[in-house]
Scaffold this motif. Structure first.
Motif, PDB file in Angstrom:
ATOM      1  N   GLU A 118       0.846  -1.184   0.000  1.00  0.00           N
ATOM      2  CA  GLU A 118       0.000   0.000   0.000  1.00  0.00           C
ATOM      3  C   GLU A 118       0.884   1.238   0.000  1.00  0.00           C
ATOM      4  O   GLU A 118       1.976   1.233   0.569  1.00  0.00           O
ATOM      5  N   LEU A 119       0.404   2.299  -0.650  1.00  0.00           N
ATOM      6  CA  LEU A 119       1.218   3.502  -0.848  1.00  0.00           C
ATOM      7  C   LEU A 119       0.377   4.745  -0.621  1.00  0.00           C
ATOM      8  O   LEU A 119      -0.756   4.835  -1.076  1.00  0.00           O
ATOM      9  N   SER A 120       0.955   5.719   0.082  1.00  0.00           N
ATOM     10  CA  SER A 120       0.323   7.016   0.295  1.00  0.00           C
ATOM     11  C   SER A 120       1.177   8.109  -0.340  1.00  0.00           C
ATOM     12  O   SER A 120       2.407   8.074  -0.221  1.00  0.00           O
ATOM     13  N   VAL A 121       0.543   9.066  -1.015  1.00  0.00           N
ATOM     14  CA  VAL A 121       1.306  10.173  -1.595  1.00  0.00           C
ATOM     15  C   VAL A 121       1.395  11.357  -0.638  1.00  0.00           C
ATOM     16  O   VAL A 121       2.011  12.377  -0.969  1.00  0.00           O
ATOM     17  N   GLY A 122       0.816  11.259   0.537  1.00  0.00           N
ATOM     18  CA  GLY A 122       0.929  12.339   1.506  1.00  0.00           C
ATOM     19  C   GLY A 122      -0.224  12.344   2.496  1.00  0.00           C
ATOM     20  O   GLY A 122      -1.213  11.635   2.326  1.00  0.00           O
ATOM     21  N   ASP A 123      -0.072  13.165   3.520  1.00  0.00           N
ATOM     22  CA  ASP A 123      -1.060  13.215   4.593  1.00  0.00           C
ATOM     23  C   ASP A 123      -2.147  14.238   4.281  1.00  0.00           C
ATOM     24  O   ASP A 123      -2.269  15.292   4.919  1.00  0.00           O
ATOM     25  N   PHE A 124      -2.930  13.921   3.256  1.00  0.00           N
ATOM     26  CA  PHE A 124      -4.070  14.747   2.896  1.00  0.00           C
ATOM     27  C   PHE A 124      -5.096  13.848   2.219  1.00  0.00           C
ATOM     28  O   PHE A 124      -4.797  12.719   1.858  1.00  0.00           O
ATOM     29  N   VAL A 125      -6.312  14.357   2.050  1.00  0.00           N
ATOM     30  CA  VAL A 125      -7.409  13.540   1.544  1.00  0.00           C
ATOM     31  C   VAL A 125      -7.739  13.935   0.109  1.00  0.00           C
ATOM     32  O   VAL A 125      -7.899  15.120  -0.199  1.00  0.00           O
ATOM     33  N   LEU A 126      -7.830  12.939  -0.774  1.00  0.00           N
ATOM     34  CA  LEU A 126      -8.256  13.136  -2.157  1.00  0.00           C
ATOM     35  C   LEU A 126      -9.611  12.484  -2.370  1.00  0.00           C
ATOM     36  O   LEU A 126      -9.993  11.564  -1.640  1.00  0.00           O
ATOM     37  N   THR A 127     -10.333  12.944  -3.383  1.00  0.00           N
ATOM     38  CA  THR A 127     -11.620  12.348  -3.716  1.00  0.00           C
ATOM     39  C   THR A 127     -11.459  10.919  -4.215  1.00  0.00           C
ATOM     40  O   THR A 127     -12.302  10.062  -3.990  1.00  0.00           O
ATOM     41  N   GLY A 128     -10.367  10.672  -4.913  1.00  0.00           N
ATOM     42  CA  GLY A 128     -10.094   9.332  -5.423  1.00  0.00           C
ATOM     43  C   GLY A 128      -8.608   9.148  -5.645  1.00  0.00           C
ATOM     44  O   GLY A 128      -7.824  10.097  -5.541  1.00  0.00           O
ATOM     45  N   GLY A 129      -8.223   7.936  -5.976  1.00  0.00           N
ATOM     46  CA  GLY A 129      -6.804   7.623  -6.122  1.00  0.00           C
ATOM     47  C   GLY A 129      -6.200   7.972  -7.469  1.00  0.00           C
ATOM     48  O   GLY A 129      -5.003   7.786  -7.672  1.00  0.00           O
ATOM     49  N   GLU A 130      -7.019   8.491  -8.402  1.00  0.00           N
ATOM     50  CA  GLU A 130      -6.508   8.740  -9.747  1.00  0.00           C
ATOM     51  C   GLU A 130      -5.391   9.775  -9.759  1.00  0.00           C
ATOM     52  O   GLU A 130      -4.368   9.605 -10.446  1.00  0.00           O
ATOM     53  N   LEU A 131      -5.561  10.873  -9.030  1.00  0.00           N
ATOM     54  CA  LEU A 131      -4.523  11.904  -9.009  1.00  0.00           C
ATOM     55  C   LEU A 131      -3.256  11.389  -8.334  1.00  0.00           C
ATOM     56  O   LEU A 131      -2.146  11.719  -8.747  1.00  0.00           O
ATOM     57  N   ALA A 132      -3.425  10.577  -7.315  1.00  0.00           N
ATOM     58  CA  ALA A 132      -2.269   9.965  -6.654  1.00  0.00           C
ATOM     59  C   ALA A 132      -1.532   9.048  -7.629  1.00  0.00           C
ATOM     60  O   ALA A 132      -0.300   9.044  -7.692  1.00  0.00           O
ATOM     61  N   ALA A 133      -2.292   8.269  -8.402  1.00  0.00           N
ATOM     62  CA  ALA A 133      -1.677   7.377  -9.382  1.00  0.00           C
ATOM     63  C   ALA A 133      -0.890   8.160 -10.420  1.00  0.00           C
ATOM     64  O   ALA A 133       0.209   7.758 -10.818  1.00  0.00           O
ATOM     65  N   LEU A 134      -1.424   9.296 -10.856  1.00  0.00           N
ATOM     66  CA  LEU A 134      -0.725  10.118 -11.833  1.00  0.00           C
ATOM     67  C   LEU A 134       0.586  10.662 -11.268  1.00  0.00           C
ATOM     68  O   LEU A 134       1.579  10.768 -11.988  1.00  0.00           O
TER      69      LEU A 134
END
Length: 228
Positions: A118-134
């Motif tokens: 499992e991977l986190s791009v940071g300590d904030f909340v996104l609506t979905g994982g698409e932006l994190a994947a990008l």
């Protein structure tokens, strides 16, 4: 959300040259009811919706079957290890990734057993994982040889050595009274390299003391800081 950014700029050019390939899989294609539902209310009550295990696990399995070799399944989740430049290099070396994007209140817990990590791009909340994947795709792709036009670019940027990048300037030499440091106009490459190293150290110490505290400074770096 994925196909647009993946087809533009450096990523798009890399894909055209066959250096990087980004495949998008719609989880709804793996839902078997007539409305292609991929989420449901949580057991025990509570707000929001939860990603159902059947369509998401089938999507993961289909993506693995379509791969040309071994791959790593990465679940984008706030509980995962933090994405860093070192992780980007690790993933670049892995070569084949399946990035699983969540939505709503998260995944059915049983989905986790079908991921390698499992991977986190940071300590904030996104609506979905698409932006994190990008973010992951972009950071990893630019480390692939040939993707960046300047082969030195990837090696001198922020975080590559645990340092922030030194200050950069371009024309004009004087903008509203703010002048480019004389050393950068001198043509003396040794002095320029020394100036850049000193200011990378100073910038990191000032802006990211957490990074600076982890540096193993050599004698030359300590001398630059003492001089500053």
């Amino acid at each position: 959300m994925i196909e647009g950014p993946a087809s533009e700029s450096i990523l798009g050019k890399a894909a055209q040259r066959g250096l990087v390939e980004v495949r998008v899989r719609d989880i709804r294609d793996h839902a078997h009811d007539k409305h292609h539902v991929t989420d449901d209310v949580p057991y025990g009550g509570g707000a929001g919706m939860v990603m159902k295990p059947e369509p998401l696990v089938e999507a993961i399995e289909a993506a693995k079957a379509a791969m040309d070799g071994p791959c790593r399944v990465v679940l984008l989740d706030p509980g995962g290890r933090t994405f860093t430049q070192a992780v980007a290099r690790e993933y670049r070396d892995v070569g084949r990734l399946i990035l699983v994007c969540g939505r709503y209140e998260g995944f059915d817990e049983r989905i986790r057993s079908f991921a390698d990590e499992e991977l986190s791009v940071g300590d904030f909340v996104l609506t979905g994982g698409e932006l994190a994947a990008l973010c992951v795709v972009d950071a990893c792709s630019r480390l692939v040889p040939g993707v960046l036009g300047n082969v030195e670019s990837a090696g001198i940027e922020s975080f590559e050595e645990g340092l922030l990048e030194y200050p950069q300037y371009t024309r004009p030499p004087d903008f509203r009274g703010m002048k480019v440091p004389e050393v950068l106009l001198s043509g003396d490459h040794a002095k320029i390299a020394r100036w850049r190293r000193k200011h990378a150290l100073l910038r990191t110490k000032e802006k990211r003391p957490d990074l600076f505290s982890r540096l193993e400074l050599g004698k030359a770096d300590r001398a630059l800081l003492d001089e500053a």
